[in-house]
Scaffold this motif. Structure first.
Motif, PDB file in Angstrom:
ATOM      1  N   GLU A  11       0.808  -1.012   0.378  1.00  0.00           N
ATOM      2  CA  GLU A  11      -0.185  -0.212   0.169  1.00  0.00           C
ATOM      3  C   GLU A  11       0.791   1.575   0.121  1.00  0.00           C
ATOM      4  O   GLU A  11       1.745   1.349   0.917  1.00  0.00           O
ATOM      5  CB  GLU A  11      -1.208   0.225   1.312  1.00  0.00           C
ATOM      6  CG  GLU A  11      -1.552   1.666   1.456  1.00  0.00           C
ATOM      7  CD  GLU A  11      -2.412   1.636   1.022  1.00  0.00           C
ATOM      8  OE1 GLU A  11      -2.493   2.958  -0.194  1.00  0.00           O
ATOM      9  OE2 GLU A  11      -3.813   0.581  -0.165  1.00  0.00           O
ATOM     10  N   ASP A  12       0.831   2.308  -0.864  1.00  0.00           N
ATOM     11  CA  ASP A  12       1.602   2.856  -1.001  1.00  0.00           C
ATOM     12  C   ASP A  12       0.978   4.782  -0.378  1.00  0.00           C
ATOM     13  O   ASP A  12       1.840   5.744  -0.041  1.00  0.00           O
ATOM     14  CB  ASP A  12       1.484   3.385  -2.270  1.00  0.00           C
ATOM     15  CG  ASP A  12       0.215   3.694  -2.883  1.00  0.00           C
ATOM     16  OD1 ASP A  12      -1.150   4.032  -3.204  1.00  0.00           O
ATOM     17  OD2 ASP A  12       0.305   4.277  -3.711  1.00  0.00           O
ATOM     18  N   GLU A  13      -0.252   3.719   0.539  1.00  0.00           N
ATOM     19  CA  GLU A  13      -1.233   5.379   1.468  1.00  0.00           C
ATOM     20  C   GLU A  13      -0.467   5.183   2.817  1.00  0.00           C
ATOM     21  O   GLU A  13      -0.950   4.174   3.411  1.00  0.00           O
ATOM     22  CB  GLU A  13      -2.015   5.636   1.059  1.00  0.00           C
ATOM     23  CG  GLU A  13      -2.644   5.978  -0.016  1.00  0.00           C
ATOM     24  CD  GLU A  13      -2.151   7.976  -0.760  1.00  0.00           C
ATOM     25  OE1 GLU A  13      -2.109   8.043   0.188  1.00  0.00           O
ATOM     26  OE2 GLU A  13      -2.449   7.309  -1.960  1.00  0.00           O
ATOM     27  N   TYR A  14       0.208   5.471   3.381  1.00  0.00           N
ATOM     28  CA  TYR A  14       1.027   5.712   4.445  1.00  0.00           C
ATOM     29  C   TYR A  14       0.437   5.557   5.539  1.00  0.00           C
ATOM     30  O   TYR A  14       0.123   3.882   6.230  1.00  0.00           O
ATOM     31  CB  TYR A  14       1.472   6.850   4.955  1.00  0.00           C
ATOM     32  CG  TYR A  14       2.603   6.238   6.462  1.00  0.00           C
ATOM     33  CD1 TYR A  14       3.625   5.706   6.477  1.00  0.00           C
ATOM     34  CD2 TYR A  14       2.339   7.460   7.706  1.00  0.00           C
ATOM     35  CE1 TYR A  14       3.966   5.221   7.794  1.00  0.00           C
ATOM     36  CE2 TYR A  14       2.905   6.840   8.043  1.00  0.00           C
ATOM     37  CZ  TYR A  14       4.176   5.792   9.075  1.00  0.00           C
ATOM     38  OH  TYR A  14       4.446   5.798  10.225  1.00  0.00           O
ATOM     39  N   LEU A  15      -0.979   6.257   5.484  1.00  0.00           N
ATOM     40  CA  LEU A  15      -2.133   6.249   7.113  1.00  0.00           C
ATOM     41  C   LEU A  15      -2.659   4.266   6.505  1.00  0.00           C
ATOM     42  O   LEU A  15      -3.056   4.360   7.644  1.00  0.00           O
ATOM     43  CB  LEU A  15      -2.865   7.340   6.583  1.00  0.00           C
ATOM     44  CG  LEU A  15      -2.004   8.544   7.538  1.00  0.00           C
ATOM     45  CD1 LEU A  15      -3.243   9.880   7.586  1.00  0.00           C
ATOM     46  CD2 LEU A  15      -1.626   8.179   9.051  1.00  0.00           C
ATOM     47  N   ILE A  16      -3.155   5.132   5.399  1.00  0.00           N
ATOM     48  CA  ILE A  16      -3.430   3.316   4.970  1.00  0.00           C
ATOM     49  C   ILE A  16      -3.130   2.500   5.356  1.00  0.00           C
ATOM     50  O   ILE A  16      -3.660   1.647   6.341  1.00  0.00           O
ATOM     51  CB  ILE A  16      -3.987   3.367   3.467  1.00  0.00           C
ATOM     52  CG1 ILE A  16      -5.448   4.437   3.599  1.00  0.00           C
ATOM     53  CG2 ILE A  16      -5.430   1.814   3.280  1.00  0.00           C
ATOM     54  CD1 ILE A  16      -5.460   5.054   1.667  1.00  0.00           C
ATOM     55  N   ALA A  17      -1.957   2.324   4.795  1.00  0.00           N
ATOM     56  CA  ALA A  17      -0.699   0.775   5.301  1.00  0.00           C
ATOM     57  C   ALA A  17      -0.653   0.924   6.961  1.00  0.00           C
ATOM     58  O   ALA A  17      -0.394  -0.386   6.884  1.00  0.00           O
ATOM     59  CB  ALA A  17       0.703   1.459   5.103  1.00  0.00           C
TER      60      ALA A  17
END
Length: 68
Positions: A11-17
């Motif tokens: 996942e490239d979105e830090y908060l989602i990861a």
């Protein structure tokens, strides 16, 4: 915990990861990653084989599916 299923997170979105990582660990899974790109995922796959994976299908404009 060592018998827990291993889940690769790409996942490239830090908060989602970060959120995925937390939820998976709370559910008893061992998280491999998370990594933000295909190259990072491939490097991890050389070292460890997950039981399953959660992939963002579009990583900063690059699709995770093979091109034809």
């Amino acid at each position: 915990m060592h018998d827990a299923p291993r889940i690769l997170v790409v996942e490239d979105e830090y908060l989602i990861a970060l959120e995925l990582d937390g939820h998976l660990r709370a559910a008893g899974y061992r998280v491999i990653g998370p990594v933000p790109d295909i190259d990072g995922a491939l490097k991890l796959l050389k070292a460890d084989r997950p039981d399953a994976a959660i992939l963002d299908v579009n990583l900063a404009g690059e699709w995770v599916t093979p091109s034809r």
